[in-house]
Design a protein around this motif. Structure first.
Motif, PDB file in Angstrom:
ATOM      1  N   TYR A 168       0.870  -1.168   0.000  1.00 18.53           N
ATOM      2  CA  TYR A 168       0.000   0.000   0.000  1.00 18.53           C
ATOM      3  C   TYR A 168       0.907   1.217   0.000  1.00 18.53           C
ATOM      4  N   VAL A 169       0.758   2.073  -1.008  1.00 19.39           N
ATOM      5  CA  VAL A 169       1.663   3.203  -1.182  1.00 19.39           C
ATOM      6  C   VAL A 169       0.900   4.520  -1.143  1.00 19.39           C
ATOM      7  N   SER A 170       1.614   5.560  -0.737  1.00 11.64           N
ATOM      8  CA  SER A 170       1.035   6.903  -0.801  1.00 11.64           C
ATOM      9  C   SER A 170       1.944   7.835  -1.585  1.00 11.64           C
ATOM     10  N   GLY A 171       3.165   7.410  -1.834  1.00 17.01           N
ATOM     11  CA  GLY A 171       4.118   8.200  -2.605  1.00 17.01           C
ATOM     12  C   GLY A 171       4.432   7.500  -3.917  1.00 17.01           C
ATOM     13  N   ALA A 172       5.681   7.629  -4.348  1.00 20.25           N
ATOM     14  CA  ALA A 172       6.110   7.027  -5.605  1.00 20.25           C
ATOM     15  C   ALA A 172       7.007   5.834  -5.314  1.00 20.25           C
ATOM     16  N   ILE A 173       6.790   4.742  -6.047  1.00 17.45           N
ATOM     17  CA  ILE A 173       7.563   3.521  -5.850  1.00 17.45           C
ATOM     18  C   ILE A 173       8.120   3.056  -7.187  1.00 17.45           C
ATOM     19  N   HIS A 174       9.388   2.661  -7.176  1.00 21.56           N
ATOM     20  CA  HIS A 174      10.095   2.170  -8.365  1.00 21.56           C
ATOM     21  C   HIS A 174      10.344   0.679  -8.150  1.00 21.56           C
ATOM     22  N   ILE A 175       9.746  -0.148  -9.012  1.00 24.49           N
ATOM     23  CA  ILE A 175       9.878  -1.598  -8.897  1.00 24.49           C
ATOM     24  C   ILE A 175      10.890  -2.087  -9.929  1.00 24.49           C
ATOM     25  N   LYS A 231       5.001 -10.195  -5.781  1.00 20.34           N
ATOM     26  CA  LYS A 231       3.912 -11.165  -5.907  1.00 20.34           C
ATOM     27  C   LYS A 231       2.813 -10.722  -4.962  1.00 20.34           C
ATOM     28  N   GLY A 232       1.999  -9.827  -5.451  1.00 17.81           N
ATOM     29  CA  GLY A 232       0.932  -9.234  -4.666  1.00 17.81           C
ATOM     30  C   GLY A 232       0.448  -7.982  -5.369  1.00 17.81           C
ATOM     31  N   ASN A 233      -0.591  -7.392  -4.833  1.00 19.06           N
ATOM     32  CA  ASN A 233      -1.142  -6.164  -5.412  1.00 19.06           C
ATOM     33  C   ASN A 233      -0.358  -4.953  -4.939  1.00 19.06           C
ATOM     34  N   ILE A 234      -0.358  -3.916  -5.755  1.00 14.86           N
ATOM     35  CA  ILE A 234       0.182  -2.619  -5.355  1.00 14.86           C
ATOM     36  C   ILE A 234      -0.980  -1.641  -5.412  1.00 14.86           C
ATOM     37  N   VAL A 235      -1.321  -1.079  -4.261  1.00 17.65           N
ATOM     38  CA  VAL A 235      -2.507  -0.243  -4.151  1.00 17.65           C
ATOM     39  C   VAL A 235      -2.124   1.106  -3.554  1.00 17.65           C
ATOM     40  N   ALA A 236      -2.492   2.172  -4.241  1.00 20.08           N
ATOM     41  CA  ALA A 236      -2.242   3.528  -3.731  1.00 20.08           C
ATOM     42  C   ALA A 236      -3.367   3.921  -2.792  1.00 20.08           C
ATOM     43  N   LYS A 242      -1.345  11.265  -4.903  1.00 19.41           N
ATOM     44  CA  LYS A 242      -0.803  11.414  -6.257  1.00 19.41           C
ATOM     45  C   LYS A 242       0.251  10.336  -6.508  1.00 19.41           C
ATOM     46  N   ALA A 243       0.049   9.169  -5.951  1.00 22.56           N
ATOM     47  CA  ALA A 243       1.022   8.083  -6.016  1.00 22.56           C
ATOM     48  C   ALA A 243       1.356   7.695  -7.457  1.00 22.56           C
ATOM     49  N   THR A 244       2.605   7.273  -7.631  1.00 26.75           N
ATOM     50  CA  THR A 244       3.085   6.795  -8.924  1.00 26.75           C
ATOM     51  C   THR A 244       3.751   5.443  -8.730  1.00 26.75           C
ATOM     52  N   VAL A 245       3.425   4.499  -9.600  1.00 26.48           N
ATOM     53  CA  VAL A 245       4.055   3.188  -9.604  1.00 26.48           C
ATOM     54  C   VAL A 245       4.820   3.057 -10.908  1.00 26.48           C
ATOM     55  N   LEU A 246       6.137   2.829 -10.817  1.00 29.06           N
ATOM     56  CA  LEU A 246       6.961   2.609 -11.993  1.00 29.06           C
ATOM     57  C   LEU A 246       7.489   1.183 -11.951  1.00 29.06           C
ATOM     58  N   VAL A 247       7.235   0.416 -13.017  1.00 32.75           N
ATOM     59  CA  VAL A 247       7.763  -0.934 -13.148  1.00 32.75           C
ATOM     60  C   VAL A 247       8.838  -0.860 -14.219  1.00 32.75           C
ATOM     61  N   SER A 248      10.101  -0.974 -13.789  1.00 31.93           N
ATOM     62  CA  SER A 248      11.201  -0.818 -14.739  1.00 31.93           C
ATOM     63  C   SER A 248      11.382  -2.077 -15.593  1.00 31.93           C
ATOM     64  N   GLU A 249      12.313  -2.038 -16.505  1.00 35.25           N
ATOM     65  CA  GLU A 249      12.501  -3.078 -17.507  1.00 35.25           C
ATOM     66  C   GLU A 249      12.626  -4.482 -16.904  1.00 35.25           C
ATOM     67  N   LYS A 250      13.324  -4.626 -15.799  1.00 35.32           N
ATOM     68  CA  LYS A 250      13.489  -5.936 -15.169  1.00 35.32           C
ATOM     69  C   LYS A 250      12.454  -6.192 -14.073  1.00 35.32           C
ATOM     70  N   GLY A 251      11.554  -5.253 -13.858  1.00 33.41           N
ATOM     71  CA  GLY A 251      10.526  -5.405 -12.840  1.00 33.41           C
ATOM     72  C   GLY A 251       9.412  -6.327 -13.286  1.00 33.41           C
ATOM     73  N   ARG A 252       8.816  -7.017 -12.305  1.00 30.58           N
ATOM     74  CA  ARG A 252       7.700  -7.930 -12.587  1.00 30.58           C
ATOM     75  C   ARG A 252       6.706  -7.851 -11.440  1.00 30.58           C
ATOM     76  N   ILE A 253       5.433  -7.673 -11.783  1.00 30.38           N
ATOM     77  CA  ILE A 253       4.352  -7.642 -10.815  1.00 30.38           C
ATOM     78  C   ILE A 253       3.423  -8.808 -11.120  1.00 30.38           C
ATOM     79  N   PRO A 271      -3.058   6.275  -9.163  1.00 27.21           N
ATOM     80  CA  PRO A 271      -3.378   7.352 -10.103  1.00 27.21           C
ATOM     81  C   PRO A 271      -2.462   7.344 -11.328  1.00 27.21           C
ATOM     82  N   ASN A 272      -1.163   7.129 -11.108  1.00 30.13           N
ATOM     83  CA  ASN A 272      -0.183   7.193 -12.194  1.00 30.13           C
ATOM     84  C   ASN A 272       0.631   5.912 -12.234  1.00 30.13           C
ATOM     85  N   VAL A 273       0.713   5.305 -13.422  1.00 28.80           N
ATOM     86  CA  VAL A 273       1.436   4.052 -13.584  1.00 28.80           C
ATOM     87  C   VAL A 273       2.315   4.157 -14.820  1.00 28.80           C
TER      88      VAL A 273
END
Length: 139
Positions: free
Chosen positions: A27-34, A39-44, A49-60, A67-69
């Motif tokens: 559970y996030v309220s800021g910005a997270i870089h994965i 293995k689970g949900n990511i919920v703002a 104004k949370a942002t979730v970034l899944v980088s090239e090697k990231g896996r969800i 709000p922002n992905v």
């Protein structure tokens, strides 16, 4: 230990590195870089104004509700972006994408449906891991 990470115009509060695997919902309220695996949900949290970034090697393996992905890695699960989603060149989505505004770069892949204007909120998301242990909260 890490400080803020800067990618684009966003200050990332939290980094999950390529050598890390997290099992459970975040559970996030800021910005997270994965950069690793979640293995689970990511919920703002609501009204952030949370942002979730899944980088090239990231896996969800779970759903993302924020709000922002920004995705340049792999997501196996639905994405609910209430404000903005960016699917970069190496994005691989297996699941439906719910969005208000989208940017999709040539090369991005979505195996699922695109739904404009229908992003859900956190109340509709069920936890991936059933456990009595407290869930991780990332600020």
């Amino acid at each position: 230990m890490f400080g803020s990470k800067n990618v684009g115009d966003v200050d990332y509060d939290t980094l999950i590195s390529a050598k890390t695997e997290v099992v459970g919902d975040l559970y996030v309220s800021g910005a997270i870089h994965i950069g690793g695996t979640v293995k689970g949900n990511i919920v703002a949290e609501k009204d952030t104004k949370a942002t979730v970034l899944v980088s090239e090697k990231g896996r969800i393996e779970g759903q993302i509700v924020a709000p922002n992905v920004i995705v340049n890695g792999e997501v196996v699960g639905d994405i609910h972006a209430s404000e903005y989603i960016e699917l970069a060149k190496k994005a691989r989505i297996t699941g439906d994408v719910y969005y208000s505004s989208m940017e999709m770069v040539l090369g991005a892949q979505v195996t699922g449906q695109l739904h404009h204007g229908k992003a859900a909120d956190a109340s509709t998301i069920k936890p991936v891991v059933a456990t009595d242990a407290p869930l991780a909260k990332v600020d």
